[in-house]
Scaffold this active site. Structure first.
Site, PDB file in Angstrom:
ATOM      1  N   HIS A 538       0.833  -1.205   0.000  1.00 48.05           N
ATOM      2  CA  HIS A 538       0.000   0.000   0.000  1.00 48.05           C
ATOM      3  C   HIS A 538       0.868   1.254   0.000  1.00 48.05           C
ATOM      4  CE1 HIS A 538      -3.027  -2.921   2.039  1.00 48.05           C
ATOM      5  NE2 HIS A 538      -3.064  -3.028   0.726  1.00 48.05           N
TER       6      HIS A 538
HETATM    7  C1  LIG Z   1      -0.409  -8.156  -4.056  1.00 46.39           C
HETATM    8  C2  LIG Z   1      -1.223  -6.908  -3.803  1.00 46.39           C
HETATM    9  C3  LIG Z   1      -2.434  -7.029  -3.149  1.00 46.39           C
HETATM   10  C4  LIG Z   1      -3.206  -5.891  -2.897  1.00 46.39           C
HETATM   11  N1  LIG Z   1      -4.443  -6.056  -2.370  1.00 46.39           N
HETATM   12  C5  LIG Z   1      -5.266  -4.990  -2.280  1.00 46.39           C
HETATM   13  C6  LIG Z   1      -6.626  -5.166  -1.931  1.00 46.39           C
HETATM   14  O1  LIG Z   1      -7.104  -6.282  -1.705  1.00 46.39           O
HETATM   15  N2  LIG Z   1      -7.411  -4.056  -1.870  1.00 46.39           N
HETATM   16  C7  LIG Z   1      -6.928  -2.808  -2.126  1.00 46.39           C
HETATM   17  O2  LIG Z   1      -7.677  -1.839  -2.009  1.00 46.39           O
HETATM   18  N3  LIG Z   1      -5.634  -2.617  -2.478  1.00 46.39           N
HETATM   19  C8  LIG Z   1      -4.807  -3.674  -2.598  1.00 46.39           C
HETATM   20  N4  LIG Z   1      -3.529  -3.496  -3.036  1.00 46.39           N
HETATM   21  C9  LIG Z   1      -3.031  -2.128  -3.275  1.00 46.39           C
HETATM   22  C10 LIG Z   1      -3.664  -1.424  -4.471  1.00 46.39           C
HETATM   23  O3  LIG Z   1      -3.893  -2.320  -5.523  1.00 46.39           O
HETATM   24  C11 LIG Z   1      -2.782  -0.240  -4.914  1.00 46.39           C
HETATM   25  O4  LIG Z   1      -2.551   0.617  -3.834  1.00 46.39           O
HETATM   26  C12 LIG Z   1      -3.434   0.572  -6.015  1.00 46.39           C
HETATM   27  O5  LIG Z   1      -3.761  -0.244  -7.109  1.00 46.39           O
HETATM   28  C13 LIG Z   1      -2.509   1.699  -6.449  1.00 46.39           C
HETATM   29  O6  LIG Z   1      -3.131   2.427  -7.477  1.00 46.39           O
HETATM   30  P1  LIG Z   1      -2.325   3.508  -8.322  1.00 46.39           P
HETATM   31  O7  LIG Z   1      -3.252   4.058  -9.323  1.00 46.39           O
HETATM   32  O8  LIG Z   1      -1.655   4.442  -7.395  1.00 46.39           O
HETATM   33  O9  LIG Z   1      -1.145   2.697  -9.046  1.00 46.39           O
HETATM   34  P2  LIG Z   1      -1.219   1.431 -10.007  1.00 46.39           P
HETATM   35  O10 LIG Z   1      -2.517   0.750  -9.944  1.00 46.39           O
HETATM   36  O11 LIG Z   1      -0.002   0.622  -9.707  1.00 46.39           O
HETATM   37  O12 LIG Z   1      -1.109   2.054 -11.467  1.00 46.39           O
HETATM   38  C14 LIG Z   1       0.047   2.620 -12.016  1.00 46.39           C
HETATM   39  C15 LIG Z   1       0.047   2.329 -13.510  1.00 46.39           C
HETATM   40  O13 LIG Z   1       0.938   3.205 -14.169  1.00 46.39           O
HETATM   41  C16 LIG Z   1       1.712   2.472 -15.122  1.00 46.39           C
HETATM   42  N5  LIG Z   1       2.955   3.193 -15.308  1.00 46.39           N
HETATM   43  C17 LIG Z   1       3.881   3.428 -14.362  1.00 46.39           C
HETATM   44  N6  LIG Z   1       4.889   4.154 -14.876  1.00 46.39           N
HETATM   45  C18 LIG Z   1       4.577   4.390 -16.172  1.00 46.39           C
HETATM   46  C19 LIG Z   1       5.233   5.075 -17.221  1.00 46.39           C
HETATM   47  N7  LIG Z   1       6.416   5.686 -17.038  1.00 46.39           N
HETATM   48  N8  LIG Z   1       4.639   5.116 -18.440  1.00 46.39           N
HETATM   49  C20 LIG Z   1       3.444   4.510 -18.640  1.00 46.39           C
HETATM   50  N9  LIG Z   1       2.785   3.826 -17.661  1.00 46.39           N
HETATM   51  C21 LIG Z   1       3.349   3.779 -16.456  1.00 46.39           C
HETATM   52  C22 LIG Z   1       1.870   1.117 -14.450  1.00 46.39           C
HETATM   53  O14 LIG Z   1       2.267   0.132 -15.350  1.00 46.39           O
HETATM   54  C23 LIG Z   1       0.490   0.913 -13.849  1.00 46.39           C
HETATM   55  O15 LIG Z   1      -0.391   0.363 -14.790  1.00 46.39           O
HETATM   56  C24 LIG Z   1      -2.722  -4.603  -3.289  1.00 46.39           C
HETATM   57  C25 LIG Z   1      -1.505  -4.492  -3.950  1.00 46.39           C
HETATM   58  C26 LIG Z   1      -0.758  -5.639  -4.221  1.00 46.39           C
HETATM   59  C27 LIG Z   1       0.553  -5.505  -4.949  1.00 46.39           C
END
Ligand SMILES: Cc1cc2nc3c(=O)[nH]c(=O)nc-3n(C[C@H](O)[C@H](O)[C@H](O)COP(=O)(O)OP(=O)(O)OC[C@H]3O[C@@H](n4cnc5c(N)ncnc54)[C@H](O)[C@@H]3O)c2cc1C
Length: 635
Positions: A538
């Site tokens: 997280h």
């Molecule tokens: C194993 C695991 C279990 C989890 N379980 C839960 C759960 O049950 N419930 C819950 O609420 N949360 C859970 N989480 C946490 C939650 O999924 C994340 O906190 C959340 O998805 C983060 O969202 P975000 O939009 O910040 O980033 P992300 O969803 O990681 O999105 C970032 C995106 O940007 C892309 N990207 C990055 N850099 C670039 C670039 N330079 N150019 C183009 N694209 C790029 C990446 O490839 C990715 O697709 C879990 C996480 C993990 C790893």
């Protein structure tokens, strides 16, 4: 009910890898898992190959908005901005579309460690992760849908006080009352009879339900929690945040619903929403302190797209600060040290990086150690999307409670569970055993109000090189104390009448590095958590939201980067302090908020929380069917 086990994809598809056979460890899984993967791909209700977005390759040069990262938050931003037909939106995603196998809930986290995981590691941990050389793993999704393709799907919003605290830090418009409507805006909760309508809604794009299956042992764990005096709750996102529950999940009829499935697939026909896959942004182009485009790497070449209106970084808590730094936005001393031209000296970029932290206790129980995945489970799932494969096993359980170090109304411990996950199997034979030992289950007490903060820096100015991540876990002794309290709670759950029939035997062996302390004493656990630290997933805070008076703030309360116009950050990195439970729903809420701010700034009424735009007559018909609440006869 139809029964469809036909083989062969319903729609032509490029190969969307990896396959389920590739994610199970070892060649003995090859035959059964390969057949299973083929069946999953052939069942469109699971693989959704007919609904996938089409990528634009190569992308065009001129857009109104460019969103970097199609993850939990970024997919929401791109979807909502493309509500406006006059706006041309480019979504750049570094990875491919999600593999069909990841849509199966029991395959949770199985695709981590493959090419669709950024596979980050922390470094230089002095107080944690010591048994692995001061380094812990930080998996992150590298695919459309981002980490929402790999996560446990637990739908948790965080505590009201988390958001009220954000507002108290000077972020106007982010208190609980303000953000609640944006959570509800995304939501299509199919269980309003159970969770009520005070905090939940129907009609949004993100389906929220409970998995159709849970292991019988889940009820015994709830009984154990009740025996210890903890409330058992239908809904930890409602009035009662403390207690134990079978959590709701971001899934639909037993199939994972990633942010891409929820927010992008319904709009795959939109011509003003273009999606570039396997396209890694390497730099935000800034001219005269204004973001005007993005340089990105795709198909072996560096390309550029221009944004007439705005660029939105949604790369997540690791990649968004990395991208800002690569673009010359960050602490000037560091940028100069890695030969990046400074365009905006913003000291907070990459600072305040933090994460929940856990410790895992495992037990063997007196149940046969059989594979939970077998032909019966596979057949039931492929045909009906029910049974063990339609859930994450014990991982759908969670509990939230306060330690003695916080007030009862702002809990700081979350307990996660593991076991009974129908993930890998060798033959599919019902009753096939893994080995002679008893079955294993786990509990992972987690500190959800961490005080320790780390940072992220570029290793070099090479945009494809991983950044240096320093979580600085457990540097604050209070983080250890909270975790040790959580461990005692977990041990007490195991030692209940409700669990006695399982004859639970702790599998954690005394650690040599902690042998100076009596095993199972508080001092022992204080040592053990530093050795076998559970890094959790997280990550947050590395592009902190705060007012301009805060020198470490990166974005303002409208998510605009301080000092650079037409540039916003929208993902978990903007959280000034991580929410006190799972972070995917908050990341999506942040995406909703970002899109609303942008619409408002560009003179458009942010209508996204009313019903979605109707693109054509078929959508109109589906919309009509979907938004009648048949239970309550309310439109
Ligand atoms: C194993 C695991 C279990 C989890 N379980 C839960 C759960 O049950 N419930 C819950 O609420 N949360 C859970 N989480 C946490 C939650 O999924 C994340 O906190 C959340 O998805 C983060 O969202 P975000 O939009 O910040 O980033 P992300 O969803 O990681 O999105 C970032 C995106 O940007 C892309 N990207 C990055 N850099 C670039 C670039 N330079 N150019 C183009 N694209 C790029 C990446 O490839 C990715 O697709 C879990 C996480 C993990 C790893």
């Amino acid at each position: 009910m139809s029964y469809n086990l036909s083989v062969g994809p319903a729609c032509p598809e490029p190969y969307l890898g990896p396959s389920l056979a590739q994610v199970c460890p070892g060649s003995q899984f090859l035959t059964f898992m390969t057949i299973l993967d083929t069946l999953v791909r052939s069942q469109d209700r699971v693989s959704q190959l007919c609904e996938r977005v089409k990528q634009t390759d190569p992308p065009e040069y001129y857009y109104d908005f460019i969103v970097v990262g199609g993850g939990s938050a970024g997919a929401v931003v791109a979807s909502r901005l493309s509500d406006i037909p006059e706006w041309k939106v480019l979504l750049l995603e570094a990875g491919p579309d999600e593999p069909p196998g990841a849509e199966v809930p029991s395959m949770v986290a199985m695709f981590l460690g493959t090419d669709i995981d950024w596979q980050y590691q922390t470094t230089n941990e002095m107080n944690a992760c010591l048994s692995t050389g001061g380094s812990c793993s930080w998996p992150r999704g590298k695919n459309l849908g981002g980490t929402s393709v790999h996560n446990g799907m637990m739908y948790m919003r965080g505590h009201a006080k988390d958001f009220d605290n954000w507002a108290a830090m000077g972020n106007t418009g982010w208190n609980w009352r303000d953000v609640l409507q944006y959570f509800m805006c995304s939501e299509n909760n199919t269980e309003t009879k159970r969770v009520g309508r005070k905090y939940h809604s129907t009609g949004g794009l993100l389906n929220v339900e409970r998995f159709p299956w849970k292991p019988a042992l889940a009820d015994d764990i709830l009984a154990a929690a009740a025996e210890r005096g903890y409330p058992i709750s239908e809904d930890l996102n409602g009035d009662q945040f403390t207690g134990f529950t079978v959590a709701q999940s971001t899934s639909k009829n037993g199939v994972r619903m990633s942010s891409a499935a929820a927010f992008l697939r319904p709009y795959r026909q939109r011509r003003n929403l273009q999606i570039a896959l396997n396209a890694t942004a390497t730099k935000i182009i800034v001219e005269n302190q204004r973001a005007v485009g993005v340089q990105y790497y795709q198909d072996g070449e560096l390309r550029v797209a221009r944004a007439a209106k705005e660029v939105i970084a949604s790369g997540g808590a690791v990649n968004s600060p990395q991208l800002l730094l690569l673009s010359g936005i960050g602490p000037k001393e560091h940028l100069r040290a890695v030969n990046v031209t400074v365009v905006n000296d913003l000291p907070g970029v990459g600072e305040n990086l933090h994460n929940h932290v856990s410790y895992t206790l495992s037990w063997t129980i007196n149940q046969p150690n059989v594979y939970d995945l077998n032909w019966a489970a596979a057949t039931e799932y492929i045909a009906f999307q029910k049974g063990p494969m339609s859930s994450t096993g014990l991982a759908q359980l969670t509990g939230i409670l306060p330690s003695i170090y916080t007030t009862p109304d702002h809990p700081d411990i979350q307990v996660f569970f593991g076991g009974y996950q129908a993930a890998c199997a060798t033959t599919g034979e019902v009753g096939a055993t893994m080995n002679g030992d008893g079955r294993s289950i786990s509990m992972s007490p987690t500190n959800i109000q961490p005080r320790s903060k780390g940072s992220l820096r570029l290793a070099s100015n090479n945009p494809l090189e991983k950044p240096i991540i320093w979580a600085n876990y457990l540097s604050d002794p209070m983080d250890v104390a909270i975790l040790v309290e959580g461990i005692e709670v977990a041990l007490s759950l195991a030692n209940t009448t409700a669990m006695a029939k399982y004859n639970m035997t702790l599998s954690n062996r005394p650690l040599q590095a902690c042998s100076r302390f009596p095993f199972v004493s508080k001092d022992y656990w204080s040592c053990a958590v530093r050795q076998d630290t559970g890094p959790e997933n997280h990550q947050a805070g590395s592009c902190k939201m705060g007012p301009a008076t805060d020198p470490m703030a990166v974005v303002d309360d409208q998510l605009r980067v301080h000092g650079t116009r037409n540039l916003r950050v929208a993902d978990a990195s903007i959280m000034p302090q991580v929410t006190s439970s799972n972070t995917a729903a908050p990341a999506m809420m942040i995406g909703e908020r970002a899109a609303a701010f942008i619409k408002s700034d560009w003179g458009v009424n942010p209508t996204q929380c009313s019903r979605p735009t109707i693109d054509n007559s078929l959508d109109l018909l589906l919309w009509g069917i979907k938004y009648i609440d048949w239970d309550q006869a309310i439109w």
